[in-house]
Design an enzyme around this catalytic site. Sequence first.
Site, PDB file in Angstrom:
ATOM      1  N   HIS A 176    -113.110  -3.050  20.247  1.00 48.92           N
ATOM      2  CA  HIS A 176    -113.416  -3.998  21.332  1.00 48.92           C
ATOM      3  C   HIS A 176    -114.916  -4.049  21.658  1.00 48.92           C
ATOM      4  O   HIS A 176    -115.323  -4.826  22.509  1.00 48.92           O
ATOM      5  CB  HIS A 176    -112.663  -3.627  22.614  1.00 48.92           C
ATOM      6  CG  HIS A 176    -111.170  -3.658  22.464  1.00 48.92           C
ATOM      7  ND1 HIS A 176    -110.493  -4.746  21.966  1.00 48.92           N
ATOM      8  CD2 HIS A 176    -110.216  -2.715  22.739  1.00 48.92           C
ATOM      9  CE1 HIS A 176    -109.187  -4.489  21.944  1.00 48.92           C
ATOM     10  NE2 HIS A 176    -109.001  -3.261  22.397  1.00 48.92           N
ATOM     11  N   ASP A 213    -103.886  -2.155  15.289  1.00 48.27           N
ATOM     12  CA  ASP A 213    -103.783  -1.788  16.703  1.00 48.27           C
ATOM     13  C   ASP A 213    -103.054  -2.935  17.428  1.00 48.27           C
ATOM     14  O   ASP A 213    -103.111  -4.083  17.001  1.00 48.27           O
ATOM     15  CB  ASP A 213    -105.206  -1.617  17.262  1.00 48.27           C
ATOM     16  CG  ASP A 213    -105.233  -1.033  18.657  1.00 48.27           C
ATOM     17  OD1 ASP A 213    -105.429   0.186  18.776  1.00 48.27           O
ATOM     18  OD2 ASP A 213    -105.071  -1.803  19.638  1.00 48.27           O
ATOM     19  N   HIS A 215    -103.800  -4.351  20.052  1.00 52.20           N
ATOM     20  CA  HIS A 215    -104.736  -5.272  20.712  1.00 52.20           C
ATOM     21  C   HIS A 215    -105.679  -5.893  19.682  1.00 52.20           C
ATOM     22  O   HIS A 215    -106.049  -5.229  18.709  1.00 52.20           O
ATOM     23  CB  HIS A 215    -105.538  -4.518  21.782  1.00 52.20           C
ATOM     24  CG  HIS A 215    -104.660  -3.841  22.795  1.00 52.20           C
ATOM     25  ND1 HIS A 215    -104.279  -2.513  22.665  1.00 52.20           N
ATOM     26  CD2 HIS A 215    -104.045  -4.315  23.901  1.00 52.20           C
ATOM     27  CE1 HIS A 215    -103.474  -2.207  23.671  1.00 52.20           C
ATOM     28  NE2 HIS A 215    -103.313  -3.277  24.445  1.00 52.20           N
TER      29      HIS A 215
HETATM   30 ZN   LIG Z   1    -105.062  -1.028  21.330  1.00 49.92          ZN
END
Ligand SMILES: [Zn+2]
Length: 357
Positions: A176, A213, A215
């Site tokens: 991220h 993952d 996300h």
């Molecule tokens: Zn994640």
Amino acid sequence: MDQPRRWTLRRKLLGVGITVVALGMAGLGMARKPLNPAPSPGQLLPGGAMVAWSPGYRVSFFGVERLHPFDSYKYDKIAAELQKKGLVPGDAFLIPDEAPAALLARVHDPAYLASLTDNERLSQVIEVPVPGIFGAKSIEARILAPFRRATGGTIAMARHALEHGVGINLGGGYHHARPDGGHGFCVYNDVAAAVLTLRDQGFEGRVLIIDTDAHQGDGNHAAFADDPSVYTLSFQQEKIFPQPRVPGDRDVELRSGTDDSAYLARLERELDAAFEADDIGLVIHVAGSDPLWNDPLASLGLTIDGLVKRDLMVMHAARDRSIPYLHLLAGGYGPSSAEGSAASIAAILREVAAPPR
Ligand SMILES: [Zn+2]
């Protein structure tokens, strides 16, 4: 009171509470010192694999880190499990040095890096209130250095994968962290730092990032948006963090509750398509364990058995084509997260050690 002001007041009150607790813990001698073991080159495991890990990956600031569902002892638990299974002797882990500041300055905007010792800004990045009593020195040692050390692990294992076939970092996968700012408990983009290092060393192959993952890896997508030599395949749960999406090359949005069989069937199809390019020189697997059924930050439905099969499928997709494979931990916040990642990595190490299929 409008929402932002109410939110700010709530944060301030929480900060005051945490400060009191932290001061109390420090006074009682409960504050653990950040660990900073000397770098060590590690040892080759059967089949050529290597595992990077350091107790210095652990983010620790007087217990306040426990306000985030991320278990900062997860890395240590996985390392202990691999030792217990006899797969990685205690002295065989590569203990990395911190990623150099000059390299991180090429990955991230200077204004973002300068902002990281600001408590308010850092609180937004790691999603935990960092109270004002923590000065720049404490933030450096207890929060930023562990993230830099795990980034160093990703860089070392990327290099190792190119030379010996398989590198595993018991940390990293901070997908991220965008060039202009981190969020979602991701401070530095370790994958971008590793790819940049390999390019500096003359590596010219295509990089395939497979992100499983739960996300979306918005930070990786932003970091490589203008780099045609890096292709991203991202498997994520629809409608959850991060929003809005930063488009990658191939985004697969999965429904809440997707189970082992549906997940693995889809992954097999997508991998076949992703590996169509014939100049792939490195596969980077951002192998979060948060698709597990009991993760609090996602609601996919994988079992531990499904997670192991997922990771073996990605590893074999690379190895069967003689492409180097780098495995990174990324997210995972549930009660089975460490157990799931340890089972996966144990299965990978056993298969790499076995004679060729
Ligand atoms: Zn994640």
